[in-house]
Design a protein around this motif. Sequence first.
Motif, PDB file in Angstrom:
ATOM      1  N   UNK A 159     -16.488 -22.762 -19.438  1.00 27.12           N
ATOM      2  CA  UNK A 159     -17.801 -23.859 -18.746  1.00 27.12           C
ATOM      3  C   UNK A 159     -17.818 -23.706 -20.954  1.00 27.12           C
ATOM      4  N   UNK A 160     -17.782 -22.637 -22.288  1.00 35.27           N
ATOM      5  CA  UNK A 160     -17.969 -21.906 -22.798  1.00 35.27           C
ATOM      6  C   UNK A 160     -16.632 -23.218 -23.681  1.00 35.27           C
ATOM      7  N   UNK A 161     -15.436 -23.148 -23.125  1.00 35.18           N
ATOM      8  CA  UNK A 161     -14.618 -23.191 -23.480  1.00 35.18           C
ATOM      9  C   UNK A 161     -14.530 -25.597 -23.671  1.00 35.18           C
ATOM     10  N   UNK A 162     -15.484 -26.238 -22.150  1.00 35.54           N
ATOM     11  CA  UNK A 162     -15.182 -26.744 -22.113  1.00 35.54           C
ATOM     12  C   UNK A 162     -16.625 -27.698 -23.140  1.00 35.54           C
ATOM     13  N   UNK A 163     -17.827 -26.678 -23.336  1.00 36.55           N
ATOM     14  CA  UNK A 163     -18.800 -26.939 -23.750  1.00 36.55           C
ATOM     15  C   UNK A 163     -17.880 -27.667 -25.578  1.00 36.55           C
ATOM     16  N   UNK A 164     -17.249 -26.209 -25.837  1.00 33.28           N
ATOM     17  CA  UNK A 164     -16.792 -26.768 -27.115  1.00 33.28           C
ATOM     18  C   UNK A 164     -15.900 -27.613 -27.397  1.00 33.28           C
TER      19      UNK A 164
END
Length: 262
Positions: A159-164
Amino acid sequence: MTNHFAHVVRGAGPGLLLAHGGGGSVEGNFGSILDDLARTHTVVGPDYPGSGATPRSTEPLDLDAVADELVSIAVDAGLERFAILGYSLGTAVAVRAATRHPDRITGLILTSGFAKPGNRLLLAVDIWRELLGGDRKLLAKFLTFAATGEKHLNALSPSELEAAIEGLAEFIPEGSPEHVGLVANVDTRAELAGISVPTLVIATTLDGLVPPAHSRALAAGIPGAELVEIEAGHGIGTEARDEWLDVIQKFLTGSRHGLHQA
């Protein structure tokens, strides 16, 4: 080209001019350290055409013109002499500013920089330009893949990667085509030997977009330059913010008192 770039002026004290990267902005590249820098310095941060509030250029960008404009903005903001903190493309802007305005520049801090792009960066620029005409999210994925240090990248949750990636896709400045066009044409190699101000070169050792060999070449080419290597990808302001700020502050303090140390 736009005659005057939108810019921020923050803080008080000795002058520090910021030169951001291609496809970046003052906030995007220096936002994580801006408040800290402004505690000790008068920080002037111009956005290139098509970044921040600066209108996009209707013609290709020229390194001389960009460097001259940044110096002019700093002088108009009341700075007679000042150091320049350059990041990525901004390192070439900083070197050219020091070459063309040696009476104004007191020191250079060159982060994740290059004197001339190598084939890896030229290929990245070609892909970058092609993707700018289409899928911004795919471009954000490519830039994340190319620029992020492996340690930082692999520490992100899905989820952090997608948000970035989503955040980067939304951030991509309108002036990016002109910025990356300028990246491709940079060549400051012949100027390096003539730089006479204290210089700190900061290499990002996990950088797949602008590999650290470029920083090492900058340091080797500038007389007396110091080289500091930080374990980070191209996004040093996120990946190694505290370490980056620390070496910048030590250099600025040292050069201000004639103790050039980092």
